[in-house]
Design an enzyme around this catalytic site. Structure first.
Site, PDB file in Angstrom:
ATOM      1  CE  LYS A 146       5.780   7.861   0.268  1.00  0.00           C
ATOM      2  NZ  LYS A 146       6.507   8.003  -1.018  1.00  0.00           N
ATOM      3  CG  HIS A 158       8.283   4.221   2.723  1.00  0.00           C
ATOM      4  ND1 HIS A 158       9.251   4.292   1.760  1.00  0.00           N
ATOM      5  CD2 HIS A 158       8.782   3.437   3.714  1.00  0.00           C
ATOM      6  CE1 HIS A 158      10.309   3.575   2.155  1.00  0.00           C
ATOM      7  NE2 HIS A 158      10.052   3.050   3.345  1.00  0.00           N
ATOM      8  CD  GLU A 168      12.652   2.074   5.330  1.00  0.00           C
ATOM      9  OE1 GLU A 168      11.541   1.504   5.282  1.00  0.00           O
ATOM     10  OE2 GLU A 168      13.287   2.423   4.309  1.00  0.00           O
ATOM     11  CG  ASN A 221       4.242   7.298  -3.831  1.00  0.00           C
ATOM     12  OD1 ASN A 221       4.444   7.742  -2.704  1.00  0.00           O
ATOM     13  ND2 ASN A 221       5.139   6.573  -4.456  1.00  0.00           N
ATOM     14  CE1 TYR A 247      11.516   7.669   0.684  1.00  0.00           C
ATOM     15  CE2 TYR A 247      10.773   9.516   2.021  1.00  0.00           C
ATOM     16  CZ  TYR A 247      10.511   8.332   1.347  1.00  0.00           C
ATOM     17  OH  TYR A 247       9.234   7.820   1.328  1.00  0.00           O
TER      18      TYR A 247
HETATM   19  O1  CDP Z   1       8.634   4.178  -2.676  1.00  0.00           O
HETATM   20  P1  CDP Z   1       9.218   3.251  -3.713  1.00  0.00           P
HETATM   21  O2  CDP Z   1      10.193   2.244  -3.125  1.00  0.00           O
HETATM   22  O3  CDP Z   1       8.154   2.604  -4.560  1.00  0.00           O
HETATM   23  O4  CDP Z   1      10.031   4.177  -4.747  1.00  0.00           O
HETATM   24  P2  CDP Z   1      11.542   4.693  -4.716  1.00  0.00           P
HETATM   25  O5  CDP Z   1      12.085   4.537  -6.093  1.00  0.00           O
HETATM   26  O6  CDP Z   1      12.303   4.089  -3.583  1.00  0.00           O
HETATM   27  O7  CDP Z   1      11.381   6.253  -4.453  1.00  0.00           O
HETATM   28  C1  CDP Z   1      11.082   6.741  -3.163  1.00  0.00           C
HETATM   29  C2  CDP Z   1       9.979   7.758  -3.290  1.00  0.00           C
HETATM   30  O8  CDP Z   1      10.460   8.868  -4.066  1.00  0.00           O
HETATM   31  C3  CDP Z   1       8.725   7.313  -4.035  1.00  0.00           C
HETATM   32  O9  CDP Z   1       7.800   6.595  -3.241  1.00  0.00           O
HETATM   33  C4  CDP Z   1       8.141   8.637  -4.513  1.00  0.00           C
HETATM   34  O10 CDP Z   1       7.422   9.285  -3.458  1.00  0.00           O
HETATM   35  C5  CDP Z   1       9.394   9.457  -4.804  1.00  0.00           C
HETATM   36  N1  CDP Z   1       9.734   9.469  -6.227  1.00  0.00           N
HETATM   37  C6  CDP Z   1       9.459  10.609  -6.986  1.00  0.00           C
HETATM   38  O11 CDP Z   1       8.955  11.596  -6.437  1.00  0.00           O
HETATM   39  N2  CDP Z   1       9.768  10.645  -8.325  1.00  0.00           N
HETATM   40  C7  CDP Z   1      10.333   9.573  -8.924  1.00  0.00           C
HETATM   41  N3  CDP Z   1      10.633   9.637 -10.230  1.00  0.00           N
HETATM   42  C8  CDP Z   1      10.621   8.410  -8.180  1.00  0.00           C
HETATM   43  C9  CDP Z   1      10.312   8.383  -6.827  1.00  0.00           C
HETATM   44 MG    MG Z   2      12.048   2.515  -2.251  1.00  0.00          MG
END
Ligand code: CDP
Ligand code: MG
Length: 137
Positions: free
Chosen positions: A3, A109, A120, A106, A43
């Site tokens: 990222k 991805h 993807e 974070n 997303y």
């Molecule tokens: O990336 P991952 O699959 O672990 O998480 P996700 O639940 O699919 O969410 C996608 C991305 O959204 C995350 O990697 C974070 O960058 C962001 N996110 C966020 O900003 N705040 C949250 N409460 C949850 C996710």
């Molecule tokens: Mg995810």
């Protein structure tokens, strides 16, 4: 995908080392900046979530590194390698624990299923770019 925050903080090299040390073959790789529309499409599954606007704005704020990675059990093992979404909850030694600066920023991805890995991969690369066997062996 590495990222924008991790790219800005010059962590590309460290993160690629962790990925290769974990046994992955990098079959395709490129760096570029996504437009807001691209990030919104990537997303789209999260479009009704409260964090969506912040997420797509962040994801289009600077260059990312897109990769197609190969390994047995790649998806599940990669989720273990990167750690929990929230870096405060990520295990020690995981990529997110080491390089994330917030839940949104974070560091990395990872696809959450083989089906999404295919979707993807084809979002960033042509099939020809990542299925050529001379690139993956
Ligand atoms: O990336 P991952 O699959 O672990 O998480 P996700 O639940 O699919 O969410 C996608 C991305 O959204 C995350 O990697 C974070 O960058 C962001 N996110 C966020 O900003 N705040 C949250 N409460 C949850 C996710
Ligand atoms: Mg995810």
């Amino acid at each position: 995908m590495i990222k924008p925050g991790a790219v800005r903080n010059k962590h590309i090299g460290h993160i690629l080392s962790k990925i290769e040390e974990a046994g992955y073959t990098i079959a395709a790789i490129k760096t570029f900046k996504m437009t807001l529309d691209m990030a919104a499409e990537f997303y789209a599954v999260h479009k009704d979530k409260p964090f969506y606007q912040e997420l797509i704005s962040f994801m289009s704020s600077g260059p990312i590194v897109a990769m197609v990675l190969l390994k047995e059990n790649a998806v599940e093992d990669f989720r273990t390698l990167i750690g929990a979404t929230d870096p405060d909850k990520a295990e020690e030694g995981t990529i997110r624990k080491l390089f994330a600066t917030s839940k949104t920023a974070n560091a990395i991805h990872g696809s959450d299923s083989d089906e999404n890995a295919e979707r993807e991969s084809s979002f960033f690369f042509s099939r020809q770019e990542y299925l050529r066997t001379d690139r993956v062996q």
